[in-house]
Design a protein around this motif. Sequence first.
Motif, PDB file in Angstrom:
ATOM      1  N   VAL A  11       2.145  18.596 122.393  1.00 18.00           N
ATOM      2  CA  VAL A  11       2.938  17.662 123.212  1.00 18.00           C
ATOM      3  C   VAL A  11       2.395  16.237 123.157  1.00 18.00           C
ATOM      4  N   ASP A  12       1.186  16.074 122.654  1.00 22.48           N
ATOM      5  CA  ASP A  12       0.518  14.774 122.645  1.00 22.48           C
ATOM      6  C   ASP A  12       0.519  14.198 121.229  1.00 22.48           C
ATOM      7  N   SER A  13       0.898  12.938 121.103  1.00 16.18           N
ATOM      8  CA  SER A  13       0.984  12.328 119.770  1.00 16.18           C
ATOM      9  C   SER A  13      -0.387  12.192 119.101  1.00 16.18           C
ATOM     10  N   LEU A  14      -1.448  12.002 119.875  1.00 17.19           N
ATOM     11  CA  LEU A  14      -2.784  11.917 119.270  1.00 17.19           C
ATOM     12  C   LEU A  14      -3.192  13.256 118.654  1.00 17.19           C
ATOM     13  N   ILE A  15      -2.887  14.338 119.350  1.00 16.79           N
ATOM     14  CA  ILE A  15      -3.182  15.670 118.806  1.00 16.79           C
ATOM     15  C   ILE A  15      -2.310  15.922 117.577  1.00 16.79           C
ATOM     16  N   ALA A  16      -1.050  15.545 117.649  1.00 16.38           N
ATOM     17  CA  ALA A  16      -0.157  15.706 116.506  1.00 16.38           C
ATOM     18  C   ALA A  16      -0.699  14.947 115.298  1.00 16.38           C
ATOM     19  N   ASN A  17      -1.159  13.722 115.508  1.00 17.41           N
ATOM     20  CA  ASN A  17      -1.713  12.932 114.407  1.00 17.41           C
ATOM     21  C   ASN A  17      -2.950  13.583 113.805  1.00 17.41           C
ATOM     22  N   ASN A  33       5.433  15.810 109.263  1.00 21.88           N
ATOM     23  CA  ASN A  33       5.703  15.050 110.482  1.00 21.88           C
ATOM     24  C   ASN A  33       6.015  15.981 111.645  1.00 21.88           C
ATOM     25  N   PHE A  34       5.782  15.467 112.832  1.00 21.42           N
ATOM     26  CA  PHE A  34       6.119  16.146 114.079  1.00 21.42           C
ATOM     27  C   PHE A  34       7.311  15.448 114.707  1.00 21.42           C
ATOM     28  N   LEU A  43       7.273  20.785 113.888  1.00 25.24           N
ATOM     29  CA  LEU A  43       6.436  20.340 112.774  1.00 25.24           C
ATOM     30  C   LEU A  43       7.201  20.652 111.502  1.00 25.24           C
ATOM     31  N   ARG A  44       7.397  19.626 110.651  1.00 26.32           N
ATOM     32  CA  ARG A  44       8.054  19.822 109.349  1.00 26.32           C
ATOM     33  C   ARG A  44       7.062  19.513 108.244  1.00 26.32           C
TER      34      ARG A  44
END
Length: 71
Positions: A11-17, A33-34, A43-44
């Motif tokens: 849910v967090d963009s920093l974790i996604a990055n 990308n998320f 997530l793709r």
Amino acid sequence: MKVEVFKTNIVDSLIANSFVFELMLLFPSAQINFDLDDCDKILRIKTESICVKTIQRLFSEKGKWCELLDD
């Protein structure tokens, strides 16, 4: 090119990055990308060759989960 789409609990963009960074180490030629605005926190990953179990293991090691969505 093959595209795999996963439902995640990111849910967090920093974790996604940070996941994108680590996935790029595993799949250097991939486009990753998320979509955190989607209700499934998508997530793709687009690449020539992909190992779903490797991706799921990475998520599990980080205390997160992902589920491959059917076409």
